[in-house]
Design an enzyme around this catalytic site. Sequence first.
Site, PDB file in Angstrom:
ATOM      1  N   MET A 137      23.720   9.679   2.438  1.00 27.48           N
ATOM      2  CA  MET A 137      23.576  10.985   3.087  1.00 27.48           C
ATOM      3  C   MET A 137      23.906  10.883   4.575  1.00 27.48           C
ATOM      4  SD  MET A 137      23.118  14.102   2.424  1.00 27.48           S
ATOM      5  CE  MET A 137      22.041  14.688   1.125  1.00 27.48           C
ATOM      6  N   PHE A 195     -11.062  -7.852  13.892  1.00 28.97           N
ATOM      7  CA  PHE A 195      -9.967  -8.261  13.022  1.00 28.97           C
ATOM      8  C   PHE A 195      -9.672  -7.150  11.999  1.00 28.97           C
ATOM      9  CE2 PHE A 195      -8.536 -10.413   9.063  1.00 28.97           C
ATOM     10  CZ  PHE A 195      -7.289 -10.782   9.522  1.00 28.97           C
ATOM     11  N   GLN A 196      -8.424  -6.804  11.873  1.00 31.78           N
ATOM     12  CA  GLN A 196      -7.957  -5.737  10.967  1.00 31.78           C
ATOM     13  C   GLN A 196      -8.635  -4.397  11.241  1.00 31.78           C
ATOM     14  OE1 GLN A 196      -7.966  -7.242   6.846  1.00 31.78           O
ATOM     15  NE2 GLN A 196      -5.853  -7.914   7.198  1.00 31.78           N
ATOM     16  N   GLU A 227       0.815  -1.208   0.000  1.00 29.00           N
ATOM     17  CA  GLU A 227       0.000   0.000   0.000  1.00 29.00           C
ATOM     18  C   GLU A 227       0.853   1.264   0.000  1.00 29.00           C
ATOM     19  OE1 GLU A 227      -0.489  -2.574   2.004  1.00 29.00           O
ATOM     20  OE2 GLU A 227      -2.577  -3.217   1.850  1.00 29.00           O
ATOM     21  N   LYS A 246     -17.357  -1.442   6.037  1.00 20.84           N
ATOM     22  CA  LYS A 246     -17.752  -2.413   5.013  1.00 20.84           C
ATOM     23  C   LYS A 246     -19.266  -2.446   4.810  1.00 20.84           C
ATOM     24  CE  LYS A 246     -17.001  -7.088   3.377  1.00 20.84           C
ATOM     25  NZ  LYS A 246     -16.247  -8.332   3.521  1.00 20.84           N
TER      26      LYS A 246
END
Lengths: 190, 581
Positions: free
Chosen positions: B480, B112-113, B50, B162
């Site tokens: 760097m 969940f999630q 993502e 959802k």
Amino acid sequence: MGEEIKVLKVREEKKTEVRKHIIIVRAQHNFGVLTRITSLFAGRGYNIESLSVGKTNEPNVARITIVVNGDERIIEQIIKQLRKLIETLRVRDITNQPHIERELALIKVHAGTDSERNEIMRLVDIFRARIVDVYTDTYTIEITGDTEKIGAFIDLIRPFGLKDIARTGIVAITRESATRKLSYKEQQTD
Amino acid sequence: MPKKRGADIVIDVLLEEGVDTVFGLPGGAIMEVYDALFDAPLKNILARHEQAASHMADGYARATGKVGVVLATSGPGATNLVTGIATAYMDSVPMVAITGQVPTHYIGTDAFQEADVVGITRPITKHNFLVTDIKDLALILRQAFYIARTGRPGPVLVDIPKDITQQVYDYKIPTEKDVEASLPGYKPHYEGNPSQIKKAAELIRKAKRPVLYVGGGAVLSGASEEIKELVELTRIPLTTTNMAKGIFDEEHPLALHMLGMHGTYYANMSVYYSDLLIAVGARFDDRVTGKIQEFAPEAKIIHIDIDPASISKNITVDVPIVGDVKLVLQKLIKELKKKPIEWVKAREQWIKQIEKWKEKHPLTYQKSDKIIKPQYVIEEIYRATKGEAIITAGVGQHQMWAAMFYKYKFPRQFLNSGGLGTMGYGFPAAVGAKLGKPDKKVIAIEGDGSFIMNVQDLITAVQYRIPVIIALINNSFLGMVRQWQQLFYDSRYSSVCLATQPDFVKLAESFGAVGLRATKPSEVSKVINEALKVNDRPVLIDFVVDREENVLPMVPAGKSYREMILSPKEKGEAETMYLVG
């Protein structure tokens, strides 16, 4: 090894001081709007002294009074950020404008003996407070006023034995005479 | 209107907003939307992470000026977007992130999630929404696009549970008017205050040593024509930030190139000695100003910016002008033309002084015919693409070399994470940019440390046959950080050595991309030209470069422009050139 060039005088930045600010926010009363507002202060390590939220004359518009101690420059920056929030309608720092501020406190104090009761009632009278609940050994007092007045009252009744204090935090409103005079100038800075 | 699923409403709004490409990765909570996407007339790019998807949407948005759209599921899908959203936020990139959320009745149960995505992204979005009622869905999505692309642009996140994507609702698509009316507290200020513009014109007329300091806001506002006109009318030399590269032709004699920490000597000296600094869509970032008390200490400052919160944030300005850069500049030019402009002649002495600075310390490096210098790679890319390619960069030394040694000539040509400094940005952003600008050559200049942070999405570019070139400036270091350790930590190279690394050519080949390598200067242009011929898949070129080359000039963090490190004494040992004691 260096190379000589003319050194210029350094830029002087205005010094600012830390002081109390009263900020009034009108915002759409959506969920999450308070978090957005308070996190702007929290993100800079500022603790909000008091905050009160209430409905207004317009539907779905909340009026929020925030009291915070902070550096002038940083508060100015926070106010700009507050104005930037999508859900805020109007943001003002009224600290320097003539205004009325009030706070309400409910105080439970120990009041066992007659003499204690008498003395407390005298103080309640002087401060134009009210006793709103009585129990065998306890008075519950309601007092309104500015922060100093409530502070002074609490100091005076502390020796009797404070049991609990609930304070609303400040609500403030500008004096109408002042808002009329200031409205032009405010438009310039808004 | 027919009854529609929440998920179909999402697609309807995307189409209404003119979205043609979305980036993302499905998961449980956003499956309904992906189902609706299945036969929608939209290009749907399946990323492999993502974060990469969000950088693709960002690169697409920066290259085209349109709103980038990224989709992700709840919980980890959404948290993986966080870096990409924060990157877009810091650089004011218009983006809409749509995330799935657990069903409404599960919110707050540690389902969940589940993650509080609105809470997590609040400080890194311009605004965000949690949809709690399907009635609001279409309006919220329209608001999200409106907020993302107007005013000072930025990312907006819409979190949709959802069950709301599954519900069916008889809806009407809100008009732009409905959207404006629904946001009473959001009124970006576009027109500059005329009396302030007059004051600015007066200062410009009087100035003897003026400098224009142009930032990303000028690009966002599409003001490159106005900038050009202003420079040519007033003969004021112009320096840009990293974010505004290409707004003005860098080959123009009045171009001072970049200012700040890795700015040119002549840009920094010009700013230091200026008596008038005109900041245009720039925000006085610490990487630009260095020690703020010594930043343009004698200059009056005019600041044009659409965001009032940017004005007098880091430095107190004399003439603030809140408004859209393009509109304000148009009015400023008009104002300047009202009176004869013979004062322009007084500029020539200042321009001569700047030319002297340019001659004394041009942007340069020690060339070599044995070892590939990273700057040489950038110069060769510039030559091979005739300065016409869109360049993206990751973050690190290679980013600065890409900023310094490619000469940009059109806006939205150099895409990089200037504000947040997100390593791993360059390659996925290039994928997004190429999808937005298919006719342009797109080259991601990446570091070996930066590239590997989003290496997984090489497969996405292969899958969709996206011919971007990854020019890997491979010094086997987190370069760097190594440079800072060398200069400020007594060369104690702590956790910066990346000598253990994949064979990048084989890695590219295993993904189905073309892998090329150059280890000698003589091979550089050959591999670049070879890569430019490929047009059906990505190409990775592994440029094995001088390991301890430094990015110079450099103003150490928090120091004044006077304390600029100009050139290395010899290999591996930098000479600190304190210009004044």
